[in-house]
Write a protein that holds these residues in place. Structure first.
Motif, PDB file in Angstrom:
ATOM      1  N   GLU A  27       0.827  -1.199   0.000  1.00  0.00           N
ATOM      2  CA  GLU A  27       0.000   0.000   0.000  1.00  0.00           C
ATOM      3  C   GLU A  27       0.866   1.256   0.000  1.00  0.00           C
ATOM      4  O   GLU A  27       0.583   2.220  -0.698  1.00  0.00           O
ATOM      5  CB  GLU A  27      -0.952   0.021   1.193  1.00  0.00           C
ATOM      6  CG  GLU A  27      -2.008   1.082   0.980  1.00  0.00           C
ATOM      7  CD  GLU A  27      -2.951   1.270   2.143  1.00  0.00           C
ATOM      8  OE1 GLU A  27      -2.626   0.823   3.258  1.00  0.00           O
ATOM      9  OE2 GLU A  27      -3.996   1.891   1.910  1.00  0.00           O
ATOM     10  N   PHE A  28       1.941   1.237   0.768  1.00  0.00           N
ATOM     11  CA  PHE A  28       2.871   2.374   0.765  1.00  0.00           C
ATOM     12  C   PHE A  28       3.377   2.620  -0.653  1.00  0.00           C
ATOM     13  O   PHE A  28       3.388   3.753  -1.142  1.00  0.00           O
ATOM     14  CB  PHE A  28       4.046   2.086   1.710  1.00  0.00           C
ATOM     15  CG  PHE A  28       5.117   3.144   1.658  1.00  0.00           C
ATOM     16  CD1 PHE A  28       5.016   4.301   2.404  1.00  0.00           C
ATOM     17  CD2 PHE A  28       6.224   2.980   0.829  1.00  0.00           C
ATOM     18  CE1 PHE A  28       5.997   5.291   2.330  1.00  0.00           C
ATOM     19  CE2 PHE A  28       7.211   3.948   0.751  1.00  0.00           C
ATOM     20  CZ  PHE A  28       7.094   5.110   1.508  1.00  0.00           C
ATOM     21  N   ALA A  29       3.786   1.541  -1.334  1.00  0.00           N
ATOM     22  CA  ALA A  29       4.326   1.681  -2.690  1.00  0.00           C
ATOM     23  C   ALA A  29       3.262   2.205  -3.650  1.00  0.00           C
ATOM     24  O   ALA A  29       3.530   3.100  -4.463  1.00  0.00           O
ATOM     25  CB  ALA A  29       4.873   0.329  -3.173  1.00  0.00           C
ATOM     26  N   LYS A  30       2.050   1.677  -3.541  1.00  0.00           N
ATOM     27  CA  LYS A  30       0.987   2.117  -4.456  1.00  0.00           C
ATOM     28  C   LYS A  30       0.624   3.576  -4.205  1.00  0.00           C
ATOM     29  O   LYS A  30       0.417   4.342  -5.141  1.00  0.00           O
ATOM     30  CB  LYS A  30      -0.258   1.231  -4.295  1.00  0.00           C
ATOM     31  CG  LYS A  30      -0.112  -0.198  -4.765  1.00  0.00           C
ATOM     32  CD  LYS A  30       0.248  -0.352  -6.234  1.00  0.00           C
ATOM     33  CE  LYS A  30      -0.944  -0.314  -7.159  1.00  0.00           C
ATOM     34  NZ  LYS A  30      -0.566  -0.679  -8.564  1.00  0.00           N
ATOM     35  N   GLN A  31       0.559   3.981  -2.937  1.00  0.00           N
ATOM     36  CA  GLN A  31       0.225   5.380  -2.618  1.00  0.00           C
ATOM     37  C   GLN A  31       1.292   6.325  -3.140  1.00  0.00           C
ATOM     38  O   GLN A  31       0.997   7.391  -3.670  1.00  0.00           O
ATOM     39  CB  GLN A  31       0.116   5.564  -1.101  1.00  0.00           C
ATOM     40  CG  GLN A  31      -1.247   5.231  -0.574  1.00  0.00           C
ATOM     41  CD  GLN A  31      -1.317   5.355   0.940  1.00  0.00           C
ATOM     42  OE1 GLN A  31      -0.309   5.640   1.595  1.00  0.00           O
ATOM     43  NE2 GLN A  31      -2.487   5.120   1.492  1.00  0.00           N
ATOM     44  N   LEU A  32       2.542   5.910  -2.965  1.00  0.00           N
ATOM     45  CA  LEU A  32       3.654   6.734  -3.440  1.00  0.00           C
ATOM     46  C   LEU A  32       3.539   6.926  -4.958  1.00  0.00           C
ATOM     47  O   LEU A  32       3.664   8.042  -5.471  1.00  0.00           O
ATOM     48  CB  LEU A  32       4.979   6.057  -3.087  1.00  0.00           C
ATOM     49  CG  LEU A  32       6.227   6.870  -3.409  1.00  0.00           C
ATOM     50  CD1 LEU A  32       6.612   7.741  -2.205  1.00  0.00           C
ATOM     51  CD2 LEU A  32       7.404   5.962  -3.775  1.00  0.00           C
ATOM     52  N   MET A  33       3.287   5.821  -5.669  1.00  0.00           N
ATOM     53  CA  MET A  33       3.197   5.904  -7.133  1.00  0.00           C
ATOM     54  C   MET A  33       2.029   6.780  -7.555  1.00  0.00           C
ATOM     55  O   MET A  33       2.141   7.574  -8.492  1.00  0.00           O
ATOM     56  CB  MET A  33       3.090   4.500  -7.733  1.00  0.00           C
ATOM     57  CG  MET A  33       4.397   3.732  -7.640  1.00  0.00           C
ATOM     58  SD  MET A  33       4.347   2.164  -8.524  1.00  0.00           S
ATOM     59  CE  MET A  33       3.832   1.048  -7.232  1.00  0.00           C
ATOM     60  N   ALA A  34       0.915   6.655  -6.845  1.00  0.00           N
ATOM     61  CA  ALA A  34      -0.258   7.475  -7.183  1.00  0.00           C
ATOM     62  C   ALA A  34       0.078   8.952  -6.956  1.00  0.00           C
ATOM     63  O   ALA A  34      -0.212   9.806  -7.795  1.00  0.00           O
ATOM     64  CB  ALA A  34      -1.453   7.054  -6.339  1.00  0.00           C
ATOM     65  N   ARG A  35       0.707   9.251  -5.836  1.00  0.00           N
ATOM     66  CA  ARG A  35       0.982  10.641  -5.481  1.00  0.00           C
ATOM     67  C   ARG A  35       1.976  11.294  -6.439  1.00  0.00           C
ATOM     68  O   ARG A  35       1.885  12.486  -6.698  1.00  0.00           O
ATOM     69  CB  ARG A  35       1.525  10.681  -4.040  1.00  0.00           C
ATOM     70  CG  ARG A  35       1.348  12.013  -3.369  1.00  0.00           C
ATOM     71  CD  ARG A  35       1.695  11.970  -1.893  1.00  0.00           C
ATOM     72  NE  ARG A  35       0.947  10.980  -1.148  1.00  0.00           N
ATOM     73  CZ  ARG A  35       1.496  10.160  -0.241  1.00  0.00           C
ATOM     74  NH1 ARG A  35       2.791  10.218   0.017  1.00  0.00           N
ATOM     75  NH2 ARG A  35       0.757   9.297   0.396  1.00  0.00           N
ATOM     76  N   TYR A  36       2.920  10.529  -6.933  1.00  0.00           N
ATOM     77  CA  TYR A  36       3.979  11.117  -7.760  1.00  0.00           C
ATOM     78  C   TYR A  36       3.842  10.771  -9.244  1.00  0.00           C
ATOM     79  O   TYR A  36       4.764  11.007 -10.022  1.00  0.00           O
ATOM     80  CB  TYR A  36       5.356  10.707  -7.228  1.00  0.00           C
ATOM     81  CG  TYR A  36       5.642  11.335  -5.877  1.00  0.00           C
ATOM     82  CD1 TYR A  36       6.267  12.578  -5.775  1.00  0.00           C
ATOM     83  CD2 TYR A  36       5.242  10.701  -4.704  1.00  0.00           C
ATOM     84  CE1 TYR A  36       6.507  13.156  -4.543  1.00  0.00           C
ATOM     85  CE2 TYR A  36       5.465  11.272  -3.463  1.00  0.00           C
ATOM     86  CZ  TYR A  36       6.097  12.503  -3.383  1.00  0.00           C
ATOM     87  OH  TYR A  36       6.316  13.078  -2.152  1.00  0.00           O
ATOM     88  N   GLY A  37       2.700  10.226  -9.630  1.00  0.00           N
ATOM     89  CA  GLY A  37       2.444   9.964 -11.046  1.00  0.00           C
ATOM     90  C   GLY A  37       3.365   8.921 -11.655  1.00  0.00           C
ATOM     91  O   GLY A  37       3.748   9.019 -12.826  1.00  0.00           O
ATOM     92  N   ILE A  38       3.740   7.928 -10.880  1.00  0.00           N
ATOM     93  CA  ILE A  38       4.593   6.850 -11.396  1.00  0.00           C
ATOM     94  C   ILE A  38       3.661   5.756 -11.946  1.00  0.00           C
ATOM     95  O   ILE A  38       2.762   5.301 -11.235  1.00  0.00           O
ATOM     96  CB  ILE A  38       5.525   6.337 -10.273  1.00  0.00           C
ATOM     97  CG1 ILE A  38       6.474   7.484  -9.879  1.00  0.00           C
ATOM     98  CG2 ILE A  38       6.309   5.113 -10.711  1.00  0.00           C
ATOM     99  CD1 ILE A  38       7.106   7.346  -8.523  1.00  0.00           C
ATOM    100  N   PRO A  39       3.863   5.363 -13.213  1.00  0.00           N
ATOM    101  CA  PRO A  39       2.880   4.501 -13.878  1.00  0.00           C
ATOM    102  C   PRO A  39       2.761   3.102 -13.274  1.00  0.00           C
ATOM    103  O   PRO A  39       3.742   2.379 -13.159  1.00  0.00           O
ATOM    104  CB  PRO A  39       3.386   4.418 -15.321  1.00  0.00           C
ATOM    105  CG  PRO A  39       4.819   4.824 -15.273  1.00  0.00           C
ATOM    106  CD  PRO A  39       4.975   5.747 -14.113  1.00  0.00           C
ATOM    107  N   THR A  40       1.537   2.737 -12.887  1.00  0.00           N
ATOM    108  CA  THR A  40       1.270   1.413 -12.307  1.00  0.00           C
ATOM    109  C   THR A  40      -0.214   1.115 -12.476  1.00  0.00           C
ATOM    110  O   THR A  40      -0.979   1.992 -12.897  1.00  0.00           O
ATOM    111  CB  THR A  40       1.696   1.380 -10.823  1.00  0.00           C
ATOM    112  OG1 THR A  40       1.608   0.046 -10.341  1.00  0.00           O
ATOM    113  CG2 THR A  40       0.838   2.294  -9.957  1.00  0.00           C
ATOM    114  N   ALA A  41      -0.628  -0.116 -12.180  1.00  0.00           N
ATOM    115  CA  ALA A  41      -2.046  -0.482 -12.317  1.00  0.00           C
ATOM    116  C   ALA A  41      -2.899   0.271 -11.299  1.00  0.00           C
ATOM    117  O   ALA A  41      -2.471   0.498 -10.160  1.00  0.00           O
ATOM    118  CB  ALA A  41      -2.198  -1.991 -12.102  1.00  0.00           C
ATOM    119  N   ALA A  42      -4.126   0.644 -11.709  1.00  0.00           N
ATOM    120  CA  ALA A  42      -5.068   1.274 -10.782  1.00  0.00           C
ATOM    121  C   ALA A  42      -5.387   0.297  -9.650  1.00  0.00           C
ATOM    122  O   ALA A  42      -5.395  -0.916  -9.849  1.00  0.00           O
ATOM    123  CB  ALA A  42      -6.344   1.652 -11.517  1.00  0.00           C
TER     124      ALA A  42
END
Ligand code: AMP
Ligand code: GLY
Length: 420
Positions: free
Chosen positions: A107-122
């Motif tokens: 969850e930490f990794a997914k939140q970080l990616m969402a916050r900084y626009g790093i491409p990953t699955a929704a």
């Protein structure tokens, strides 16, 4: 000057590759490995300390006057070994416990990616079984369920339908089989996967060659998931443009994001990436060297690895490490039955004089005889001018190994060789 003492924490094939790379350093006089293994013991002194016994590791390093410690497994990072060593003023290569969350908490990794626009699955994350089931019911199948926490690669379920999803969610959220209950549910992506490892110190990012591992037990990528049955470098299906994109928008962007979050990286950042029809995206991050990728990547390092580890550990500038212009391919020999039940103690002959690098994973020396002692037993790595060349060489060498309880995949790098 060849006067440095190094402690490597860990014991599998990945640590053997790290020890092997360190043994080529013109600065390193002595290598200890805790706990090490039989193969590592030929190149370093094994120390019988568990890789998560922070106190014992620290007092060993102090007592021996270790110049630099290098951490292999995520469990040691998550146990806070780096924080403890740094507090004691000792140089150590690896992330703080707080930075290790990039791997230890999905969850930490997914939140970080969402916050900084790093491409990953929704994605969405859940602790409540009914809410998770509601969400899954509203999404297309297959869907991806990831238990949130260190689960040694066992925490991901790709559910093909609602029944499978219900069963998996139940075991993750209700049974307590995994420990704490939290699940990340994400969209299913498609495309070839590859591994992009970098040495990272704050915002400084030094890329390693790309690699791909083979997680399934049998040829054709069939059968159960394993700790990895083979790997290779020199991926033809990832263009230079894809690589540049991933380096800038994923690896460097993540290093920057972690600094902004107050938990700078200092160690290896491993991007488990997928080349989807919409571009390269993150499947997962690891906070350490990948296994078995490290066994094919580090043999290509031309620079002094001590220099690299030391610069990262002490936050000093570093010239970009140099890599050999060749490809490597490695095949794992595993005990028959792995990843299910298997026997140990079969004798292995013919390993000494191979024209290949051999990294031990689960072996034991007993009265001078080399015996199988784990599921994955060893990895044989060859280099070549191209993948076909490296592959021919590695299988020639493997044919010289005699053991009646080993099996291996015959098709490592098939995706690369089939790629047009
Ligand atoms: P992970 O532990 O997150 O690397 O997941 C293990 C494996 O599950 C990956 O190597 C992928 O093959 C697969 N996987 C994980 N997430 C996804 C996704 N969003 N879409 C498709 N496959 C996935
Ligand atoms: N090869 C995948 C991993 O190290 O997690």
């Amino acid at each position: 000057m060849k006067d440095k003492k190094v402690l490597v924490i860990g014991g599998g094939g990945r640590c053997h590759a790290i020890v092997d790379a360190l043994s080529r350093s013109p600065q390193v006089a002595k290598i200890f490995c805790a706990p090490g293994n039989a193969g590592i013991g030929l190149q370093a002194e094994n120390v019988p300390i568990a890789d998560t016994d922070v106190e014992a590791l620290l007092s060993f390093a102090k007592g021996e006057g270790i110049d630099l410690t290098v951490v292999g497994p995520e469990a040691s990072l998550a146990a806070g070994v780096v924080d403890a060593f740094r507090q004691a003023g000792l140089a150590i290569f690896g992330h703080s416990r707080s930075a290790t969350r990039i791997e230890s908490s999905k969850e930490f990794a997914k939140q970080l990616m969402a916050r900084y626009g790093i491409p990953t699955a929704a994605y969405r994350s859940f602790t409540d079984f009914e809410a998770a089931l509601d969400y899954v019911s509203s999404r297309p199948f297959p869907t991806v369920l990831k238990y949130d926490g260190l689960a040694a690669g066992k925490g991901v379920v790709i559910a093909e339908d609602l029944d499978q999803a219900r069963e998996a969610l139940h075991s993750m959220l209700c049974d307590g089989a995994f420990g704490q209950g939290k699940v990340v549910i994400e969209d299913f992506l498609t495309g070839p996967e590859f591994s992009f490892m970098c040495f990272v110190e704050g915002e400084r990012v030094y890329p390693m060659p790309l690699s791909q591992d083979h997680k399934r037990a049998y040829d054709g990528d069939k059968g159960p998931n394993t700790g990895g049955m083979g790997a290779y470098t020199g991926l033809p299906f990832i263009s230079e443009e894809d690589r540049e994109y991933a380096l800038e928008h994923i690896l460097k962007a993540t290093a920057k994001a972690m600094c902004a979050e107050g938990c700078p990286l200092s160690g290896v950042l491993y991007g488990g990436l997928m080349k989807t029809p919409d571009g390269v995206k993150v499947i997962e991050f690891n906070a350490r060297f990948g296994d078995p990728e490290t066994e094919v990547v580090l043999p290509l390092l031309r620079s002094d690895i001590y220099e690299v580890f030391h610069a990262v550990a002490t936050a000093s500038p570093l010239e970009a490490p140099q890599w050999e212009d060749a490809v490597t391919l490695g095949v794992v020999l595993a005990s028959k039955g792995y990843p299910g039940h298997y026997e140990k103690g079969a004798e292995i002959l013919g390993v000494e004089n191979l024209d290949a690098q051999v990294y031990h994973m689960g072996t034991k020396l007993s009265d001078g005889r080399l015996l199988t002692a784990g599921g994955r037993v060893m990895m044989v790595v060859s280099r070549g001018s191209d993948i076909a060349d490296a592959r021919r060489k590695v299988y020639e060498q493997i044919a010289r190994i005699k053991c009646d309880n080993l099996f291996y995949r015959k098709d490592i790098a098939h995706i690369a060789l089939e790629y047009k």
